[in-house]
Design a protein around this motif. Structure first.
Motif, PDB file in Angstrom:
ATOM      1  N   TYR A 231      -3.157  -8.101  -3.812  1.00  0.00           N
ATOM      2  CA  TYR A 231      -3.853  -8.796  -2.740  1.00  0.00           C
ATOM      3  C   TYR A 231      -4.591 -10.031  -3.235  1.00  0.00           C
ATOM      4  O   TYR A 231      -4.714 -11.011  -2.508  1.00  0.00           O
TER       5      TYR A 231
ATOM      6  N   ARG B 178      -3.884 -13.786  -1.720  1.00  0.00           N
ATOM      7  CA  ARG B 178      -4.923 -14.701  -1.238  1.00  0.00           C
ATOM      8  C   ARG B 178      -4.831 -16.063  -1.943  1.00  0.00           C
ATOM      9  O   ARG B 178      -5.057 -17.094  -1.337  1.00  0.00           O
TER      10      ARG B 178
ATOM     11  N   GLU C 214       0.843  -1.207   0.000  1.00  0.00           N
ATOM     12  CA  GLU C 214       0.000   0.000   0.000  1.00  0.00           C
ATOM     13  C   GLU C 214       0.871   1.247   0.000  1.00  0.00           C
ATOM     14  O   GLU C 214       0.601   2.193  -0.742  1.00  0.00           O
TER      15      GLU C 214
END
Length: 72
Positions: free
Chosen positions: A65, A69, A40
């Protein structure tokens, strides 16, 4: 742009200090070391530098992201 193009754009256009943060983050992730710059922080810095538009920054973070995952 697809996720690979976004990451390529980030790496190619990053100034030396941002590129170093990318490398540090990647090395720390591989070694399991902490602390490291978050993606980020890296992507927001790229947006502030004009490398990414707000939409590209959001898409880049979503891709990062999403892959994280999938790896779990």
């Amino acid at each position: 742009m697809n996720p690979e193009q976004l990451l390529r754009k980030l790496i190619v256009r990053a100034p030396p200090d941002l590129f170093a943060a990318i490398c540090i983050s990647d090395r720390a992730r591989r070694a399991g070391d902490a602390p490291r710059p978050s993606w980020e922080e890296i992507v927001r810095a790229a947006e502030e530098l004009g490398i990414f538009t707000a939409e590209e920054a959001a898409a880049c973070l979503a891709a990062i992201y999403s892959r994280a995952r999938e790896a779990v």
